[in-house]
Design a protein around this motif. Sequence first.
Motif, PDB file in Angstrom:
ATOM      1  N   CYS A  17     -24.707  -0.189 -33.833  1.00 10.50           N
ATOM      2  CA  CYS A  17     -24.432  -1.624 -33.738  1.00 10.50           C
ATOM      3  C   CYS A  17     -23.795  -1.963 -32.400  1.00 10.50           C
ATOM      4  O   CYS A  17     -24.032  -3.023 -31.836  1.00 10.50           O
ATOM      5  N   ALA A  18     -22.957  -1.020 -31.911  1.00 13.51           N
ATOM      6  CA  ALA A  18     -22.278  -1.278 -30.638  1.00 13.51           C
ATOM      7  C   ALA A  18     -23.186  -0.932 -29.465  1.00 13.51           C
ATOM      8  O   ALA A  18     -22.754  -0.968 -28.320  1.00 13.51           O
ATOM      9  N   ARG A  25     -10.254   8.782 -35.766  1.00  9.67           N
ATOM     10  CA  ARG A  25     -10.528   8.316 -37.126  1.00  9.67           C
ATOM     11  C   ARG A  25     -10.512   9.491 -38.090  1.00  9.67           C
ATOM     12  O   ARG A  25      -9.857   9.484 -39.121  1.00  9.67           O
ATOM     13  N   CYS A  31     -20.097   6.060 -39.024  1.00 11.04           N
ATOM     14  CA  CYS A  31     -19.807   6.002 -37.591  1.00 11.04           C
ATOM     15  C   CYS A  31     -21.095   5.844 -36.775  1.00 11.04           C
ATOM     16  O   CYS A  31     -21.105   5.183 -35.746  1.00 11.04           O
ATOM     17  N   HIS A  87     -12.763   0.484 -38.959  1.00  6.20           N
ATOM     18  CA  HIS A  87     -13.130   0.073 -37.600  1.00  6.20           C
ATOM     19  C   HIS A  87     -11.908  -0.051 -36.689  1.00  6.20           C
ATOM     20  O   HIS A  87     -12.038   0.014 -35.478  1.00  6.20           O
ATOM     21  N   GLN A  88     -10.739  -0.249 -37.296  1.00  3.03           N
ATOM     22  CA  GLN A  88      -9.525  -0.405 -36.484  1.00  3.03           C
ATOM     23  C   GLN A  88      -9.142   0.875 -35.747  1.00  3.03           C
ATOM     24  O   GLN A  88      -8.379   0.852 -34.806  1.00  3.03           O
ATOM     25  N   ALA A 141     -14.006  -1.182 -44.733  1.00  3.31           N
ATOM     26  CA  ALA A 141     -14.756  -0.938 -43.500  1.00  3.31           C
ATOM     27  C   ALA A 141     -13.993  -1.491 -42.305  1.00  3.31           C
ATOM     28  O   ALA A 141     -13.909  -0.845 -41.253  1.00  3.31           O
ATOM     29  N   ALA A 142     -13.401  -2.651 -42.479  1.00  2.00           N
ATOM     30  CA  ALA A 142     -12.631  -3.255 -41.387  1.00  2.00           C
ATOM     31  C   ALA A 142     -11.465  -2.347 -41.006  1.00  2.00           C
ATOM     32  O   ALA A 142     -11.166  -2.151 -39.824  1.00  2.00           O
ATOM     33  N   GLU A 198     -21.993   2.346 -36.827  1.00  2.00           N
ATOM     34  CA  GLU A 198     -21.090   1.611 -35.939  1.00  2.00           C
ATOM     35  C   GLU A 198     -21.538   1.769 -34.485  1.00  2.00           C
ATOM     36  O   GLU A 198     -21.630   0.794 -33.727  1.00  2.00           O
TER      37      GLU A 198
END
Lengths: 373, 270
Positions: free
Chosen positions: A317-318, A36, A311, A291-292, A287-288, A314
């Motif tokens: 959340c994961a 990223r 991040c 996330h890709q 944001a989407a 993210e």
Amino acid sequence: MDSLNTRLAALRGGTSPVGFSARTIAGLNENPGCARRALLDASGADKDRIGARVGFPGRFGQSPFALARGRVFEEQIKANGAAQLLRLLREKLGLTIEEAAYLPLEDVGDNTGRELRARHTTAQLLRAAREGDDAGTLFDHPMLRLRVAGCTAYLEPDLVAFQVGGRFHVVEIKSFAVIDGQVDGEQVTAAARQAAVYVLALRELLADHGLDPETVSHEVLLVTPADFTNRPVVSLIDVRKQLAAVRRVLARMSRVETLLDALPEGVSFDLAPDDDGDPTRDPAELAAALHQIPARYRPGCRAHCELAAFCRDEARCADSLDVFGPAVGGMLGGVDTVCAALGLAEGTRAPAEDEAEIARALRHAETLRSGLG
Amino acid sequence: MQDDLEALEDRIARLRRSVRAAMRRRDSARVKELRAELRRVERAWDELADALERDERQQPSAPEPARPPGPLVPAREHVHQVLTLLGVPAAPKLIGAVHRAFFPGELPASRLASLRRDEERSFRSSPGARPYYLCPALTSDLLAPARGLVTVSSWPLEHRIIGPLSPRVDFLRAAVAVADAAQRGLHETPDTERLLRSFAVSIPGATPRGTGPIDPGLLTRAAEAEIAVHLDADRQARAAAADRARRRLDETERLFGTKLRAIPGKTAQG
């Protein structure tokens, strides 16, 4: 290269590219596996503004107090033809008395344009390299260029590059203190990385003009205040390791194509700025898009990447173990999520074959913990 | 005549207060009027001060001109005093330090910053009206103003040009001048020792063994020994640049330097 640049520009969208500094180039060495960040950096996207747009405005950058302190210390070292620096170099490196020429390169006439300064610097440094002794010893604030991902980055060793015994040395002036001969290792490493970027830029400059790049020493001089005074001390740092790392990361930046190929169609970090430069892109969409592209979050990211908060969120959340850093991740090799680790510790989850050992260790830790409670 | 000067100074102070008051009222017409008046009075002050200076110079029998009392001397005169003592181009920081070490009165750093611009403007509006101007040193390669170094217009061009070795040579010369002033016992203050030390630590062989105070004699000898090493090369570079300046530059540029302008079409790219 052109088609690559077009693709990167498309990824960035309508925003103008963000330039690199030695600090950001040095920062690229951190967490080189993060795709990223690699893509965002290569495309020159403004990570700070992107972060703010997707809801994680960063408090990022150096403290104004640290900057002011650094400036004052640097001024002190360089005052009166860099008298204090000259003394250090004479004492520590045996610089001869004759070598005292001082060339300020922070402007050309009254002009401080980067390109003009870079040319002026090039001319002065090449003259020194070709003519030897008389052509200059201390070069204050030279302006160097380095190609990064197809763009020119302007680098200003916030200090002096000089010639001693026929070799160029990069001098870094930093205001963190050396106390009783001890320094904060992290700060030295950061300084060494930054200096390595300058060494690389200097070497490329010489090589481009048919001179031996090895004339630039891999040893940089770090000038710092001693103890709690303003008295400067100089230390020699070998930056060969950092140099190799910077080279690697720059090479990777130019191999960014492979990352681009893996991107799904239509992904863009465009902020779609309006006439006033304010972003209009839908935050959720942006944001989407982010996330890709896979990221590799580590707690250390917060020190060098403007997008770190995004991040981290993210990763949280994961339910990823990444938020605890690579040490924990390494210890629990094979177990990816916090849930799984807790499950193994509490015995609510049956360990797979390759998790048996980790499960035993976790259960042991859990008994110790509940014993304490 | 001194009394006249003071009267003018009072008037200048009063006018400045009125200008500020008018600015607060946003009465721009009045501000303009008052500022014009202020400029007239300031000019009258300059003329009177210059006349006084000339008178004093014409009385050779007079003992050392009395050190002008601190607060009434304008910043440019403070700077002139310091530069005359040093005899070399100096940065504002050094000027401030030397001033603190040897002269009474305050020399606010903020005044130094605006000085250069004011001097150039004053010279351009009426060239040569003042006995001296404070102007920037010139770089030997481009004959452009050197960043942050102040000189006096009456010095020979060679002294106002900075070649590669000049910062070092001038630093050493300043050390000699400061040591000399300390030896003459010129209004010593606690800052004098600090100033001497700041020079001595950066010059090989200038600090005495042990922890005693700095010996100005030793400092002078050490500085002169190093000057001898650089002198020829420095003198050559400065003389060559001065020749060039005399051939190519007009009077104003010889004092304030040439301005380098970007050539259209060749401006910075990237």
